[in-house]
Write a protein that holds these residues in place. Structure first.
Motif, short mmCIF file in Angstrom:
data_model
loop_
_atom_site.label_atom_id
_atom_site.label_comp_id
_atom_site.label_asym_id
_atom_site.label_seq_id
_atom_site.Cartn_x
_atom_site.Cartn_y
_atom_site.Cartn_z
N ASP A 179 5.30 10.75 6.19
CA ASP A 179 5.94 9.50 6.62
C ASP A 179 5.05 8.73 7.59
N ASP A 180 4.12 9.42 8.24
CA ASP A 180 3.17 8.76 9.15
C ASP A 180 1.81 9.43 9.01
N ALA A 181 1.04 8.97 8.03
CA ALA A 181 -0.30 9.51 7.81
C ALA A 181 -1.34 8.79 8.66
N ILE A 182 -0.94 7.76 9.38
CA ILE A 182 -1.88 7.00 10.21
C ILE A 182 -2.22 7.74 11.49
N GLN A 241 -7.89 7.90 -2.33
CA GLN A 241 -6.77 7.96 -3.28
C GLN A 241 -5.80 9.09 -2.88
N SER A 242 -6.38 10.20 -2.42
CA SER A 242 -5.55 11.35 -2.03
C SER A 242 -4.66 11.00 -0.83
N VAL A 243 -5.22 10.31 0.17
CA VAL A 243 -4.43 10.02 1.37
C VAL A 243 -3.35 8.97 1.06
N VAL A 244 -3.63 8.04 0.14
CA VAL A 244 -2.61 7.06 -0.26
C VAL A 244 -1.52 7.75 -1.09
N GLU A 245 -1.95 8.69 -1.94
CA GLU A 245 -0.98 9.49 -2.71
C GLU A 245 -0.10 10.32 -1.77
N TYR A 246 -0.70 10.80 -0.67
CA TYR A 246 0.02 11.64 0.29
C TYR A 246 0.96 10.82 1.17
N GLY A 247 0.48 9.69 1.70
CA GLY A 247 1.26 8.96 2.71
C GLY A 247 1.31 7.46 2.52
N GLY A 248 1.20 6.99 1.28
CA GLY A 248 1.23 5.56 1.01
C GLY A 248 2.65 4.99 1.00
N LYS A 249 2.75 3.69 0.72
CA LYS A 249 4.05 3.00 0.80
C LYS A 249 5.09 3.60 -0.14
N ARG A 250 4.65 4.06 -1.31
CA ARG A 250 5.57 4.62 -2.29
C ARG A 250 6.28 5.87 -1.76
N VAL A 251 5.60 6.59 -0.88
CA VAL A 251 6.08 7.88 -0.40
C VAL A 251 6.90 7.75 0.89
N ARG A 252 6.49 6.82 1.74
CA ARG A 252 7.07 6.74 3.08
C ARG A 252 8.54 6.36 3.05
N GLY A 253 9.29 7.00 3.94
CA GLY A 253 10.70 6.63 4.09
C GLY A 253 10.88 5.56 5.14
N SER A 254 9.82 5.29 5.93
CA SER A 254 9.89 4.30 7.02
C SER A 254 8.72 3.33 6.88
N ASP A 255 8.87 2.15 7.47
CA ASP A 255 7.78 1.18 7.46
C ASP A 255 6.93 1.40 8.71
N LEU A 256 5.68 1.80 8.50
CA LEU A 256 4.80 2.09 9.65
C LEU A 256 4.41 0.84 10.41
N ILE A 257 4.29 -0.29 9.72
CA ILE A 257 3.88 -1.54 10.37
C ILE A 257 5.05 -2.49 10.34
N THR A 258 5.58 -2.81 11.51
CA THR A 258 6.75 -3.69 11.58
C THR A 258 6.35 -5.07 12.10
N PRO A 259 7.13 -6.12 11.79
CA PRO A 259 6.80 -7.47 12.26
C PRO A 259 6.73 -7.59 13.77
N THR A 260 7.38 -6.69 14.48
CA THR A 260 7.41 -6.79 15.95
C THR A 260 6.14 -6.24 16.58
N ASP A 261 5.26 -5.61 15.78
CA ASP A 261 4.06 -4.99 16.35
C ASP A 261 3.23 -5.98 17.16
N ALA A 262 3.04 -7.18 16.61
CA ALA A 262 2.17 -8.16 17.28
C ALA A 262 2.72 -8.53 18.66
#
Length: 557
Positions: A220-223, A411-432
């Motif tokens: 859910d947070d590969a970053i 490709q492996s890291v996107v397969e592991y923790g990309g948008k398709r997999v995540r249950g949460s949005d890692l980057i939100t509009p409030t970040d800025a």
């Protein structure tokens, strides 16, 4: 809620139970690691334990004048080793302690093997985990998943580790899990099954507000595990590798023999305990202050301590300083090597771009920054891969622009923790907005520019503490739910936690009265161990085997 204290108390109790007299501590590979992170050898020697042996060692001598304290995981292999030991006992008497629940049939097999009646005691002491910090534990497991499913033996080991922590802390929790992860639900159900089966063990005095176990998935947070961190413990693990509190410095240019391997333990090292969560600049200043205090006691005319190099030279030139303060000598060496690597790998520049990728939403600028760094001949391959992966996780539709050399890992890291997999949005509009506020808080250099990012865990726990964590995303296991604000929270991250997340938990514990949080993971990652986790999970590993209780909380460099 202190996992270090819990394990120390178990070990102290084992030694006390055996009474006075000379003793041998008989362990397996995993319990050796469990003991070594909370006790130094010299501390245990003071308790009349004069010998440390492995149960699987074939070369042990018979020493009938010694009592044997056995601290072992309840595995079939260990039980078989014990049976063979009891049939031909090498020691006068045996005090046997298992780190987790052991079956009645195995107890019976041990009793039958004890024909000479040398066993004085058999107990379960629930220290089946590595207590890294008071609020942080690891199971030292690598490669817990196959795709989106559990590696079967790993589900069992994580269940044992988690129930052991609960028993050690005397907590019978309500359980919430990450709905987007089937692995989280499976582990939640497995832990609940043990609590139900062994209910008498979990029948603790009921608290007004039940404790809570929250099970999360690393994907859910590969970053977070891909970012450079600038606090002391995190930097040491990222750049040098922490192996059960030990650092291998043998490759450091010009290293002295006595510093080729050093131990960093907050339990036995006051400087480390005080600087664990401070940033790199503060650590250098604190070492300099300690050394200047010592210098004042020396004749006048000493050199000034303006740099890490000056400090190292000072330590080398004054052996009595080394003798008086070996701890500081050790930290000067460690910080000196960190400083060398930061400069050599241009990590300040790399980290600035990493933070931009993790926290900001300017694709054009990010693309230019990454391309510029990738053309730098001084950029290490690991740092190049890390940048490309962060870029791919952040801007997936643009990730095909990376070079062929890195494509498979990306490709492996996107397969592991990309948008398709995540249950949460890692980057939100409030970040800025959040970042703008942070920049104008004080502009303290490293503390701001290089540590803008906060792990997803911070928001998850913040919402949980405020009672706003959505049941739809993190449902309770079973019909019951918690009406009050949770007070005792245990978080477990399948696939491994990080020291940045440990810092988040430390800060929440410090600033949230009435709330106590402990964080655990199947391992504690640096970038290299996380990438190996990703490759094992996605089936693209280049030959690293799955470590099962491998005696580390992250790969060595």
């Amino acid at each position: 809620m202190n996992v270090t204290l819990a394990v120390k108390q178990y070990i102290s109790k084992m030694i006390e139970n055996s009474g006075p007299g000379m003793k041998v501590l008989l362990m397996d590979k995993e319990t050796t690691s469990i003991v070594s992170v909370v006790y130094t050898q010299s501390e245990i020697l003071q308790k009349e334990v004069y010998l440390f042996e492995r149960i699987d060692s074939q070369s042990r001598d018979s020493m009938k004048h010694l009592k044997a304290i056995c601290f072992l995981r309840p595995t079939k292999e260990n039980v078989e080793h014990l049976i063979q030991e009891l049939r031909r006992p090498k020691y006068s008497v045996y005090f046997i302690y298992f780190s987790n629940v052991i079956s009645k049939s195995e107890i019976k097999a041990l009793a039958e093997a004890d024909e000479q009646e040398v066993v004085a005691e058999v107990q379960e002491f629930y220290g089946d985990f590595i207590a890294v910090n008071p609020h942080l534990f690891s199971l030292n497991l690598q490669g817990v998943a196959r795709g989106r499913s559990w590696e079967p033996s790993m589900l069992s080991r994580c269940t044992q580790g988690l129930t052991s922590v609960l028993l050690a802390l005397k907590k019978c929790p309500m359980i919430r899990y990450q709905l987007s992860s089937d692995m989280s639900k499976r582990l939640a159900e497995s832990v609940k099954q043990i609590i139900t089966k062994e209910y008498e063990l979990f029948d603790f005095r009921k608290t007004e507000v039940p404790p809570l176990l929250l099970i999360l998935d690393r994907s859910d947070d590969a970053i977070t595990p891909l970012l450079n961190q600038w606090t002391y413990q995190a930097m040491v693990h990222e750049l040098l590798g922490l192996n059960n509190n030990r650092i291998d410095l043998s490759r450091v240019p010009g290293i002295s023999k006595d510093l080729r391997e050093v131990v960093l333990s907050a339990e036995n090292d006051e400087f480390y305990a005080n600087n664990l969560y401070l940033n790199f600049g503060e650590i250098g200043t604190n070492i300099k202050n300690l050394m200047e205090d010592f210098q004042k006691k020396r004749p006048k005319g000493q050199q000034k301590l303006e740099s890490i190099t000056d400090m190292k030279a000072f330590v080398d030139n004054y052996p009595q300083f080394k003798k008086m303060s070996g701890t500081v000598s050790k930290h000067v060496t460690v910080v000196g090597e960190l400083s060398r690597l930061v400069s050599e790998r241009q990590l300040m520049e790399v980290s600035e771009v990493e933070q931009e990728l993790a926290c900001q939403n300017d694709h054009s600028n990010a693309q230019q920054s990454v391309r510029r760094l990738l053309q730098n001949p001084r950029l290490s391959e690991l740092d190049a891969v890390r940048l490309v992966m962060l870029y791919a996780l952040r801007y997936e539709r643009h990730s095909s622009r990376v070079s062929e050399r890195h494509r498979r890992m990306v490709q492996s890291v996107v397969e592991y923790g990309g948008k398709r997999v995540r249950g949460s949005d890692l980057i939100t509009p409030t970040d800025a907005v959040a970042i703008t506020k942070q920049f104008f808080k004080g502009l303290k250099g490293v503390e701001n520019v290089y540590t803008q990012h906060q792990p997803l865990l911070h928001d998850t726990l913040d919402q949980l503490i405020k009672g706003r964590l959505r049941d739809g995303q993190f449902p309770y296991l079973g019909a019951s739910s918690l009406r009050d604000r949770p007070q005792d929270i245990l978080v477990f991250v399948i696939g491994g936690a990080t020291y940045e997340e440990a810092l988040t938990v430390y800060n929440l514990n410090r600033t949230t009265p009435g709330v106590r949080i402990v964080l655990g993971g199947s391992s504690i990652h640096n970038t290299k161990s996380f990438l190996e986790e990703v490759m094992l999970t996605t089936g693209h590993s280049t030959g690293g085997d799955r470590a099962h209780g491998s005696g580390r909380h992250g790969n060595r460099r």
